[in-house]
Enzyme design. Structure first.
Site, PDB file in Angstrom:
ATOM      1  N   ASN A   1      43.819  75.949 -54.601  1.00 27.66           N
ATOM      2  CA  ASN A   1      43.968  77.352 -54.201  1.00 27.66           C
ATOM      3  C   ASN A   1      44.049  78.210 -55.464  1.00 27.66           C
ATOM      4  OD1 ASN A   1      44.738  79.831 -53.189  1.00 27.66           O
ATOM      5  ND2 ASN A   1      46.790  79.171 -52.564  1.00 27.66           N
ATOM      6  N   TRP A   2      42.970  78.928 -55.738  1.00 24.96           N
ATOM      7  CA  TRP A   2      42.930  79.728 -56.969  1.00 24.96           C
ATOM      8  C   TRP A   2      43.725  81.030 -56.838  1.00 24.96           C
ATOM      9  CZ3 TRP A   2      37.421  79.709 -59.662  1.00 24.96           C
ATOM     10  CH2 TRP A   2      37.144  78.418 -60.099  1.00 24.96           C
ATOM     11  N   LYS A   3      44.156  81.368 -55.640  1.00 25.30           N
ATOM     12  CA  LYS A   3      44.879  82.635 -55.399  1.00 25.30           C
ATOM     13  C   LYS A   3      44.062  83.802 -55.972  1.00 25.30           C
ATOM     14  CE  LYS A   3      49.082  79.962 -55.603  1.00 25.30           C
ATOM     15  NZ  LYS A   3      50.530  79.984 -55.554  1.00 25.30           N
TER      16      LYS A   3
ATOM     17  N   SER B   1      53.804  72.951 -56.819  1.00 27.10           N
ATOM     18  CA  SER B   1      53.963  72.441 -58.195  1.00 27.10           C
ATOM     19  C   SER B   1      53.413  71.032 -58.387  1.00 27.10           C
ATOM     20  CB  SER B   1      55.434  72.530 -58.618  1.00 27.10           C
ATOM     21  OG  SER B   1      55.853  73.888 -58.646  1.00 27.10           O
TER      22      SER B   1
ATOM     23  N   GLY C   1      47.960  74.875 -56.546  1.00 30.45           N
ATOM     24  CA  GLY C   1      47.744  76.234 -57.018  1.00 30.45           C
ATOM     25  C   GLY C   1      47.419  76.244 -58.504  1.00 30.45           C
ATOM     26  N   GLY C   2      48.430  76.490 -59.315  1.00 28.15           N
ATOM     27  CA  GLY C   2      48.236  76.670 -60.763  1.00 28.15           C
ATOM     28  C   GLY C   2      47.405  75.587 -61.431  1.00 28.15           C
TER      29      GLY C   2
ATOM     30  N   GLU D   1      54.315  73.114 -47.554  1.00 24.50           N
ATOM     31  CA  GLU D   1      54.536  73.754 -48.842  1.00 24.50           C
ATOM     32  C   GLU D   1      55.907  74.425 -48.850  1.00 24.50           C
ATOM     33  OE1 GLU D   1      50.704  74.682 -51.059  1.00 24.50           O
ATOM     34  OE2 GLU D   1      51.020  76.338 -49.689  1.00 24.50           O
TER      35      GLU D   1
ATOM     36  N   GLY E   1      54.688  77.335 -57.383  1.00 18.13           N
ATOM     37  CA  GLY E   1      54.610  78.043 -58.658  1.00 18.13           C
ATOM     38  C   GLY E   1      55.886  78.009 -59.476  1.00 18.13           C
TER      39      GLY E   1
ATOM     40  N   GLU F   1      52.565  82.852 -49.248  1.00 21.98           N
ATOM     41  CA  GLU F   1      52.392  84.151 -49.903  1.00 21.98           C
ATOM     42  C   GLU F   1      51.838  85.187 -48.926  1.00 21.98           C
ATOM     43  OE1 GLU F   1      50.212  82.821 -53.364  1.00 21.98           O
ATOM     44  OE2 GLU F   1      52.002  81.793 -54.077  1.00 21.98           O
TER      45      GLU F   1
ATOM     46  N   HIS G   1      49.480  80.648 -45.498  1.00 21.51           N
ATOM     47  CA  HIS G   1      50.104  80.368 -46.795  1.00 21.51           C
ATOM     48  C   HIS G   1      51.381  81.199 -46.917  1.00 21.51           C
ATOM     49  CE1 HIS G   1      50.754  80.194 -51.115  1.00 21.51           C
ATOM     50  NE2 HIS G   1      49.947  79.157 -51.144  1.00 21.51           N
TER      51      HIS G   1
HETATM   52  C1  PEP Z   1      49.894  77.007 -53.609  1.00 17.41           C
HETATM   53  O1  PEP Z   1      49.517  78.089 -53.983  1.00 17.41           O
HETATM   54  O2  PEP Z   1      49.617  76.635 -52.454  1.00 17.41           O
HETATM   55  C2  PEP Z   1      50.628  76.163 -54.537  1.00 17.41           C
HETATM   56  C3  PEP Z   1      51.097  75.028 -54.100  1.00 17.41           C
HETATM   57  O3  PEP Z   1      50.825  76.627 -55.815  1.00 17.41           O
HETATM   58  P1  PEP Z   1      51.392  75.789 -57.073  1.00 17.41           P
HETATM   59  O4  PEP Z   1      50.637  74.476 -57.104  1.00 17.41           O
HETATM   60  O5  PEP Z   1      51.078  76.641 -58.263  1.00 17.41           O
HETATM   61  O6  PEP Z   1      52.838  75.564 -56.853  1.00 17.41           O
END
Ligand code: PEP
Length: 253
Positions: free
Chosen positions: A14-16, A216, A237-238, A171, A177, A102, A100
C-alpha cells in the site's frame, strides 16, 4: 512456503499518498524481481490513483497485480474527488483495499460504508481486501478480538462475496507506521478469531480466504509473521515503497 496451504499468500504493498511518475521504476523493479526470483506468493501494489493506469500498463503481462486504495460505492455521479470501483477497473486495477484504518479513522468511514465499498468492488470485478483493526485503547481495554470480529461481521457483504475472491486484512491501528507490532501470539489469536467468523459466514470458502496481517511489516519480521498458521499474507505500507525491501518481504512467503 513453510505452511501447508492450498492458497498462495498475498503480499500487498500500500503506497498510500506516495509516488510520482519516477516511482513507476520501483514497480518495474518489483515485477522484474518477481520474474527472476518468484516468491511462492501473489504480489500486488496499490499505488495512488494517479498512477494506477500507467502502472497497469507498465506491468502488463507480468505477474504483479495493481490495485486501488479505496473506492466509492456509487458507479458515477456528483462526488467531487472520489473514484468508483468501475473507474479503478477501467484504469487497470484488479483489486481494491476497503476499510483501511486511515479511511475509517480519517474520514469517519463506518462498517456499513465499508460493506458498500466491498460490494461495489465485486460489481466492478475487483477483488476487495477488507481491513479491520483495533485501536490501542481498545486493545488495552481487552476488547481487540470483540472489536475486530464485530468490524468483520458488519463490513462483509456476505451474499455478494459467496463464491468470489476476496481477502481480509487485520491491521491493528497502533501498529500502522509506528514500528510496533503485536506479539506473534496476539497476531495468531486475532487471525484465529477472524477465521472462525469467516468459516461461520462462508463455510468451506471461509477456510480459504486469505487473512493478511498489516502493521510495520519489514524484511526482518516478515518471515516470523508469515509463518503463523492463519496468516495468509501481509499488507505492507512504508516498506513497500522501495522495491528491494518489498521483494525481500515477498521472498519470505
Ligand atoms: C498500511 O498502510 O496498511 C500499513 C500496514 O502501513 P505500515 O506497513 O507502514 O505500518
Amino acid at each position: 512456503m513453510s505452511k501447508l496451504t492450498t492458497v498462495r499468500p498475498l503480499i500487498a504493498g500500500n503506497w498510500k499518498m506516495n509516488g510520482l511518475t519516477a516511482a513507476l521504476d520501483e514497480a518495474r523493479a518489483v515485477a522484474a524481481g518477481v520474474e527472476t526470483d518468484p516468491p511462492g506468493a501473489r504480489v500486488a501494489i496499490f499505488p495512488p490513483a494517479t498512477l494506477i493506469h500507467r502502472m497497469a500498463d507498465a506491468l502488463a503481462g507480468q505477474t504483479v497485480a495493481v490495485g486501488g486504495q479505496d473506492c466509492r460505492p456509487e458507479v458515477s455521479g456528483a462526488f467531487t474527488g472520489d473514484t468508483s470501483a468501475e473507474m479503478l477497473a477501467d484504469a487497470g486495477a484488479t483489486m481494491v483495499i476497503v476499510g483501511h484504518s486511515e479511511r475509517r479513522g480519517g474520514y469517519g468511514e463506518t462498517d456499513a460504508l465499508v460493506l458498500a465499498k466491498a460490494q461495489a468492488a465485486l460489481r466492478a470485478g475487483l477483488e476487495p481486501i477488507v481491513c479491520v483493526g483495533e485501536s490501542l485503547e481498545q486493545r488495552d481495554a481487552g476488547r481487540a478480538i470483540e472489536v475486530i470480529t464485530g468490524q468483520l461481521r458488519a463490513s462483509l457483504p456476505v451474499d455478494a462475496l459467496k463464491g468470489e475472491a476476496f481477502a481480509v486484512a487485520y491491521e491493528p491501528v497502533w501498529a500502522i507506521g509506528t514500528g510496533r507490532t503485536p506479539t506473534l501470539n496476539d497476531i495468531e489469536a486475532a487471525h484465529d478469531a477472524l477465521r472462525t467468523v469467516l468459516i461461520e459466514l462462508f463455510s468451506d470458502q471461509g477456510a480459504g480466504v486469505p487473512i493478511l496481517y498489516g502493521g510495520s511489516v519489514n524484511p526482518k519480521n516478515a518471515a516470523d509473521i508469515l509463518s503463523q498458521k492463519e496468516v495468509g499474507g501481509v499488507l505492507v505500507g512504508g516498506a513497500s515503497l522501495k522495491a528491494a525491501d518489498f521483494l525481500a518481504i515477498a521472498a519470505r512467503a
